[in-house]
Design a protein around this motif. Sequence first.
Motif, PDB file in Angstrom:
ATOM      1  N   PRO A 158       0.794  -1.225   0.000  1.00 21.27           N
ATOM      2  CA  PRO A 158       0.000   0.000   0.000  1.00 21.27           C
ATOM      3  C   PRO A 158       0.829   1.279   0.000  1.00 21.27           C
ATOM      4  O   PRO A 158       0.360   2.316  -0.450  1.00 21.27           O
TER       5      PRO A 158
ATOM      6  N   ILE B 146      -2.959   8.447  -3.477  1.00 20.50           N
ATOM      7  CA  ILE B 146      -4.358   8.851  -3.506  1.00 20.50           C
ATOM      8  C   ILE B 146      -5.229   7.725  -2.947  1.00 20.50           C
ATOM      9  O   ILE B 146      -6.195   7.970  -2.227  1.00 20.50           O
ATOM     10  N   GLY B 147      -4.851   6.503  -3.262  1.00 21.59           N
ATOM     11  CA  GLY B 147      -5.607   5.359  -2.759  1.00 21.59           C
ATOM     12  C   GLY B 147      -5.689   5.366  -1.248  1.00 21.59           C
ATOM     13  O   GLY B 147      -6.743   5.116  -0.667  1.00 21.59           O
ATOM     14  N   PHE B 148      -4.581   5.704  -0.610  1.00 17.61           N
ATOM     15  CA  PHE B 148      -4.581   5.712   0.850  1.00 17.61           C
ATOM     16  C   PHE B 148      -5.514   6.793   1.392  1.00 17.61           C
ATOM     17  O   PHE B 148      -6.290   6.573   2.320  1.00 17.61           O
TER      18      PHE B 148
ATOM     19  N   ALA C 172       5.945   1.033 -17.420  1.00 16.22           N
ATOM     20  CA  ALA C 172       4.599   0.508 -17.655  1.00 16.22           C
ATOM     21  C   ALA C 172       3.568   1.224 -16.802  1.00 16.22           C
ATOM     22  O   ALA C 172       2.400   1.322 -17.166  1.00 16.22           O
ATOM     23  N   GLU C 173       3.980   1.713 -15.647  1.00 21.30           N
ATOM     24  CA  GLU C 173       3.022   2.265 -14.689  1.00 21.30           C
ATOM     25  C   GLU C 173       3.606   3.544 -14.087  1.00 21.30           C
ATOM     26  O   GLU C 173       3.957   3.585 -12.907  1.00 21.30           O
ATOM     27  N   PRO C 174       3.732   4.602 -14.901  1.00 23.71           N
ATOM     28  CA  PRO C 174       4.428   5.796 -14.411  1.00 23.71           C
ATOM     29  C   PRO C 174       3.701   6.518 -13.274  1.00 23.71           C
ATOM     30  O   PRO C 174       4.317   7.292 -12.558  1.00 23.71           O
ATOM     31  N   HIS C 175       2.396   6.281 -13.120  1.00 24.05           N
ATOM     32  CA  HIS C 175       1.670   6.988 -12.063  1.00 24.05           C
ATOM     33  C   HIS C 175       1.425   6.124 -10.833  1.00 24.05           C
ATOM     34  O   HIS C 175       0.524   6.403 -10.050  1.00 24.05           O
TER      35      HIS C 175
ATOM     36  N   VAL D 282      -8.103   8.020  -0.154  1.00 19.67           N
ATOM     37  CA  VAL D 282      -9.480   7.593  -0.438  1.00 19.67           C
ATOM     38  C   VAL D 282      -9.939   6.578   0.610  1.00 19.67           C
ATOM     39  O   VAL D 282     -11.051   6.647   1.126  1.00 19.67           O
ATOM     40  N   MET D 283      -9.045   5.659   0.942  1.00 19.53           N
ATOM     41  CA  MET D 283      -9.392   4.628   1.927  1.00 19.53           C
ATOM     42  C   MET D 283      -9.732   5.246   3.283  1.00 19.53           C
ATOM     43  O   MET D 283     -10.737   4.893   3.902  1.00 19.53           O
TER      44      MET D 283
ATOM     45  N   ALA E 151       1.467   8.009  -7.405  1.00 16.59           N
ATOM     46  CA  ALA E 151       0.277   8.836  -7.193  1.00 16.59           C
ATOM     47  C   ALA E 151      -0.917   7.946  -6.888  1.00 16.59           C
ATOM     48  O   ALA E 151      -1.733   8.243  -6.021  1.00 16.59           O
ATOM     49  N   ARG E 152      -1.007   6.834  -7.604  1.00 19.55           N
ATOM     50  CA  ARG E 152      -2.140   5.931  -7.410  1.00 19.55           C
ATOM     51  C   ARG E 152      -2.196   5.441  -5.966  1.00 19.55           C
ATOM     52  O   ARG E 152      -3.234   5.486  -5.319  1.00 19.55           O
ATOM     53  N   LYS E 153      -1.063   4.999  -5.451  1.00 17.34           N
ATOM     54  CA  LYS E 153      -1.081   4.458  -4.098  1.00 17.34           C
ATOM     55  C   LYS E 153      -1.290   5.543  -3.046  1.00 17.34           C
ATOM     56  O   LYS E 153      -1.951   5.316  -2.038  1.00 17.34           O
TER      57      LYS E 153
END
Lengths: 411, 278
Positions: B42, B251-253, B241-244, B255-256, B247-249
């Motif tokens: 995470p 923002i995910g935190f 393959a996954e440059p963001h 959001v959670m 940021a995803r993780k």
Amino acid sequence: MSGSSNFKPKSAILQWTERRLPILGLMHSSFVAYPTPRNLNYWWTFGGILSFCLGVQIITGIVLAMHYTPTVAGAFDSVEHIMRDVNYGWLIRYVHANGASMFFIAVYIHIFRGLYYGSYKEPREILWILGVIIFLLMMATAFMGYVLPWGQMSFWGATVITNLFSAIPGIGPKVVEFLWGGYSVDQPTLQRFFSLHYLLPFMIAGVVVLHIWALHEVGQNNPAGIDVKSDKDTVPFTPYATAKDNFAMICFMIFFAWFVFYIPNYLGHADNYIPANPLQTPTHIVPEWYFLPFYAILRAIPSKLGGVIAMFGSIALLAFLPWLDRAKTRSAKYRPLFKQFFWVFVLCCIGLGWLGAKPAEGGYVIASRILTAYYFIHFLVILPLLSYYEKPSPLPASIADSVLGKQPAKA
Amino acid sequence: MNKNTLLALGIVAAISFGSAGSALAAEAGPQPPRQKWTFSGPFGHYDKQQLQRGFKVYREVCQACHSLKLVAFRTLGQPGALGFSEGQIKALAAEYQINDGPNDSGEMFQRAGRPSDYFPPIFANEQAARATHNGALPVDLSVIAKARTYEVGFPGFLIDIVRQYQENGVDYLHALLTGYEEKAPAGETLTPNQFWNKYFPGHKISMRPPLEDKRVEYTDGSPQTVDQYARDVTAFLMWAAEPHLEARKRIGFQVMIFLIVFAGLAYFTKKKIWASAH
Ligand code: HEM
């Protein structure tokens, strides 16, 4: 069963409009005053969750369509452009891709809820059939959506599924060419799939309106499966159902967010990150998880035409369920035998799902045949027989009694 | 929650995921061993030093054959990327020749790369790429870290959901790059252009072992070994393959946290409202 429609807005302007278009009254009677059985459990929150899913797919889908290119040469790269360069494009795409799976998780729970509590029975037959139509439209939408990123699984999945229509005697090959718009899955196919993938969700929304209309006409079923008899049996939709739906929906969002933010590619196939290549067949062509039970049924039958008929038949059968299960008692809670067969049937569906992901060889084929046979036997033999031979346990006198304690001899 | 509810929940979970994980290639060799990656979990994030080393390996080794055509130079300096400055990126882009045109006289021409350009193709077309590799195709590596995986049996694939393990692609890449064997096992024959790899599906790979110890010079003191090179270039390919991802993780935190607090409030609201109805 519509709620009271003597709704009167306070402001003079709204009173003026309300006399000409009583839309606030409609909202009020549908989502505020609407009486809901007081014994509903959390399995009844999935209708709201499904509406949420549809909304999410439509909103994220429209944004994706602003950046997506439906061409054989450009589709794959445009999805990558969304992932890399569009602001929060990765988020929008991951929500849309995982949203399709969440939609199916919710719809399967919703359907099995209906099967368990006998929600398809009189007077809810049309409501149920509208649900089956929504399910079919969802499958068509998701299938065509999966083709759009134009990866290996997109291309080969589309090839396998469209080829099924070639099994139609006589005109089969012509039908397939018609679907493709050519002699193989190619540019015309991709382009029409994009068009239809954009259209179908709005048709789903239309059928959802009918579904809810029918629901509000006949009223909700409930865990006891008995009719509402007095005001004591119900509570108003707002605040009661709204508060409960709200809590359930947020929990569902947590589950959804787990996938989107932490394991966004878990439910997809790695092969779909390889650009489509008509000259190279992947070793295993496997559909998305939500199609696997039906894929297993398709492959279980040794003849192509037979497989196609069995697959479509397995879904079509659901529409006839109200007339296959004639038992008067709705809820499995008061049907001791039906309850056990229900769980066996659930296991049968999981088994089919598991087999759908396995190669079609050896023991897997035999197992698929047994479970496919059982799937049909459940509907065509077991349910009709149970209707006549099963002795239901005594029902509570009313919904109010069933929640407020006065239970009959425990079932 | 009664027994049936629990059972049903389990079933739904099983239907949903039972098949997803097991759907993929079974014909591959042994399962790649799982590695530790800074970007898993995470709070996962990229190690900028590692990405820079991996990029160096890509440039000095893999780039001879493999393109990276979905990656733009400018993205190397984005937040959550390699941490290059604007100047560094300009200089880097200028080392590449980009096809452009047509100009006013209708000719195509070559010019030095700019930050907004993408890594150029290595070969003019697929045929040219195959022709120089005895018929085999060195694939584009832009999304390779997400385009490979391996099968995780029951119940591992369910545990992976809870553990948030989605690093199967990079485990495979690391295993592939370190999985060459001196010769094929007895009974197997290789053509002169084939090599035996423990993890490649079918084992006979047409890429000669690209890495060897000391091949690429590291200035930060990291070990100059095949294993370290493989780890670094794989991490770099994950970023490509996954440059963001960062940021995803992140923002995910957020959001959670938001959703969990919101769920708590919603729960007590619901409880209060229903208190009078039971
Ligand atoms: C019933 C609702 C819907 C379902 C179940 C659904 C399902 C899907 C699926 C499974 C994909 C492939 C995702 C991937 O692996 O990349 C997809 C892609 C796509 N969908 Fe939908 N969709 C729905 C509604 C919509 C709507 C309303 C639109 C547009 C207005 C839309 C536009 C797109 C576009 C442009 C793509 C390609 C981009 C991509 O692959 O991420 N979708 N959809």
